[in-house]
Design a protein around this motif. Structure first.
Motif: not given
Length: 199
Positions: A10-15
């Protein structure tokens, strides 16, 4: 009908950069998506990755350039150094798990909402009030933030094991169950689209 396991942080910039393109692709091909939030840092540790804090400066400098390039290309707001990153992923992950079990809302939008809150809105997605707000905005009962925490923790841990078994090592990571084809990164969504079209 294809089934996609979506391993995410949930904290991934790519997500965040993936937006809701997965959901659009799945809808186009009549595929189902199972959302599997994982602890990305543990996933890196388990699969030979390096946590961002431990990466060489040249890797982090390139990451910064690439993230901004993608944000500009996709036309989305992006803060390279958000106020609340890194932050504990577990509470928002438990909320996604509870929402998936409960149904009734837009799960893809909820996942994107958490990532957007980090990278575009300067919000703390480990904060209960933020989690409740995002659940409500995307059609889920805000009370899910407090329900099923034990089950959420169990599922979160199980998702990590399943990610390792499935060959995932980062996020977003998409696995088509029927074929075993794996796609790592928001920049591989076009390949996922092509693969689903071939089935």
């Amino acid at each position: 009908m294809a089934s996609i396991d979506y391993y995410l942080g949930t904290i991934s910039p790519y997500v965040y950069l993936a937006g809701t393109r997965l959901e659009e692709i799945a809808q186009k091909h009549g595929a189902t998506v199972t959302y599997k939030p994982v602890d990305l840092m543990q996933l890196f540790d388990r699969t030979g990755g390096i946590r961002p804090a431990d990466r060489h400066a040249s890797r982090m400098e390139y990451r910064a350039q690439e993230l901004q390039r993608w944000a500009d290309y996709l036309g989305v707001p992006f803060n390279l150094k958000p106020a609340h990153w890194p932050v504990n992923m577990a509470p928002s992950s438990y909320a996604v798990i509870a929402a998936q079990d409960a149904g009734g809302g837009n799960l893809g939008a909820l996942v994107n909402g958490f990532a957007n809150a980090v990278w575009a809105e300067e919000r703390d997605i480990s904060d209960d009030a933020v989690i409740r707000d995002l659940l409500g905005k995307h059609g889920f009962d805000p009370e899910l933030a407090d329900k099923g925490l034990f089950i959420g923790a169990e599922t979160y841990a199980r998702n990590l094991e399943q990610a390792v078994e499935a060959g995932a090592f980062g996020a977003p990571f998409y696995v088509v169950r029927e074929t075993g084809q794996r796609f790592w990164g928001q920049d591989r969504l076009d390949f996922l689209d092509r693969h689903l079209a071939s089935l």
